[in-house]
Design an enzyme around this catalytic site. Structure first.
Site, PDB file in Angstrom:
ATOM      1  N   THR A  85       0.817  -1.218   0.000  1.00  0.00           N
ATOM      2  CA  THR A  85       0.000   0.000   0.000  1.00  0.00           C
ATOM      3  C   THR A  85       0.848   1.264   0.000  1.00  0.00           C
ATOM      4  OG1 THR A  85      -1.911   1.060   1.081  1.00  0.00           O
ATOM      5  CG2 THR A  85      -0.173   0.218   2.510  1.00  0.00           C
ATOM      6  N   VAL A 104       0.670  -1.194  -6.336  1.00  0.00           N
ATOM      7  CA  VAL A 104       1.129   0.183  -6.217  1.00  0.00           C
ATOM      8  C   VAL A 104       0.259   0.853  -5.162  1.00  0.00           C
ATOM      9  CG1 VAL A 104       2.056   0.406  -8.555  1.00  0.00           C
ATOM     10  CG2 VAL A 104      -0.350   0.921  -8.137  1.00  0.00           C
ATOM     11  N   ASP A 105       0.666   2.032  -4.790  1.00  0.00           N
ATOM     12  CA  ASP A 105       0.083   2.788  -3.674  1.00  0.00           C
ATOM     13  C   ASP A 105      -1.447   2.768  -3.633  1.00  0.00           C
ATOM     14  OD1 ASP A 105      -0.423   4.569  -1.654  1.00  0.00           O
ATOM     15  OD2 ASP A 105       0.652   6.235  -2.549  1.00  0.00           O
ATOM     16  N   GLY A 106      -1.995   2.370  -2.469  1.00  0.00           N
ATOM     17  CA  GLY A 106      -3.438   2.387  -2.288  1.00  0.00           C
ATOM     18  C   GLY A 106      -4.007   3.786  -2.324  1.00  0.00           C
TER      19      GLY A 106
END
Length: 384
Positions: A195, A219-221
């Site tokens: 996250t 990839v980034d939440g």
């Protein structure tokens, strides 16, 4: 017919026994922590003040946040904090108190977000070192006996989103799914790593479930759920196994901690154009604030059952340099029913204190632990 009647009576008694563990008049409490940046200073300040107030109002110097919340959700740095506050140390208590968690992140910030020295030489390399973050997270979520914790090893239900490049869709890690099947149980450090994999800062992070049947290229939440509060509320409303007494938002109390607005709006050029980074910042802020608006409507603008703590934007450019106490002394802001925001007379600290007053009055959480039943789950063709 007699067998059917007996079966019905058995299941009725089992249901009554299950529900007897829950107090129908007690609201289910949700704590949600936004992603944002590498410091989490706003959320960190809120968490410390929250736990301090819980201890003050209960008279228990050892009381912790997990004692009074039924579920914790987080994205990015917020997910790391959420996991630290809910990871079970083996005795049913979390590994970290709020103050310990924030102190640990502060002391290890340079290791979690270690600058890749080759980034300036090779433009295709990511800014931060994934290996350095991996090492810190592995140590963070390991018990004294060396056991590496998984999603199932939490004191309270945990919810963490990321975006899966394999399926081009959000992927939400939850203790509920991990308890259902090892195909959805992941090591806790990998969940936090997933996250936090911001595309401009880290490479996508590939992780596999405990049984090796489920994979995710994360990839980034924050790209899709920087404010995970709506996901947490929806999860509770539809998870009758863990939350059988919840029928609607009237059965919930929610505290949502923001991490301060991005600086994107200040980067608008004199000719009115925005840089790409500014657009990204505005989108992330917009998604978070849209969730706040939606929840405000869902709770009929009930200011006691749904509280959103967010920096008011004054001096946001120097937010990292502020002492955490100053964040709590800022006047709070809240969304208005028809758009926009208003500056409150209450400070962020005052609002948390009011929420804790109701939180403590209703007592510690009483929901039973999530049952762990192993069921077969057939993964989809792409490994999901």
């Amino acid at each position: 017919m007699e067998l059917s009647k007996a079966t019905f009576e058995i299941f009725t008694k089992l249901e009554q026994k299950w529900l007897s563990h829950c107090e129908p008049t007690k609201k289910t409490r949700i704590l949600s922590i936004d992603g944002g940046g590498t410091t989490g200073i706003v959320a960190g300040a809120g968490l410390i003040h929250l736990e301090d107030q819980i201890r003050l109002k209960t008279g228990d110097p050892h009381a912790q946040i997990s004692d009074f919340f039924d579920m914790i959700a987080g994205t990015g740095v917020g997910a790391i904090l959420a996991a630290m506050l809910s990871a079970d140390d083996g005795t049913g208590h979390p590994l970290f108190t709020a103050r310990e968690a924030v102190k640990f992140l502060t002391l290890n910030n340079s290791k979690l977000f270690k600058v890749n020295k080759l980034a300036g030489v090779l433009c295709n390399r990511k800014k931060f070192s994934g290996k350095s973050m991996d090492k810190v997270l592995k140590e963070m979520f390991k018990r004294e006996d060396g056991t590496s914790l998984t999603l199932k090893d939490t004191c309270k239900p945990l919810l963490v989103p990321c975006f899966d490049l394999n399926s081009s869709a959000p992927f939400v890690f939850s203790r509920a799914d991990a308890s259902e099947s090892p195909s959805f149980n992941f090591e806790l450090w990998k969940v936090c790593r997933a996250t936090s994999a911001t595309p401009s800062l880290f490479k996508p992070f590939r992780l596999t479930s405990i049984d090796g049947k489920t994979t995710c290229s994360a990839v980034d939440g924050g790209l899709v759920m920087n404010n995970p509060t709506a996901a947490a509320v929806t999860h509770v409303l539809h998870n009758k196994r863990d939350f059988p007494s919840v029928n609607g938002v009237e059965d919930l109390m929610v505290l949502s901690l923001g991490n301060g607005p991005s600086c994107g709006r200040s980067k608008v050029r004199s000719n009115g154009e925005c840089s790409t980074s500014s657009v990204v910042d505005i989108v992330l802020d917009g998604v978070s604030e849209t969730v706040d608006q939606m929840l405000g409507n869902a709770f009929c603008w009930n200011r006691t059952d749904y509280v959103r703590i967010q920096a008011n934007g004054v001096g946001s450019g120097r937010m990292v340099g502020q002492r955490m106490e100053e964040v709590m002394k800022e006047r709070g802001v809240e969304s208005l029913p028809f758009g926009g925001k208003r500056l409150l007379t209450e400070t962020n600290g005052n609002r948390i204190e009011g929420f804790v007053q109701r939180l403590v009055a209703s007592g510690k959480t009483s929901l039973p632990p999530s049952p762990c039943k192993e069921t077969a789950v057939s993964p989809l063709a792409n490994g999901r």
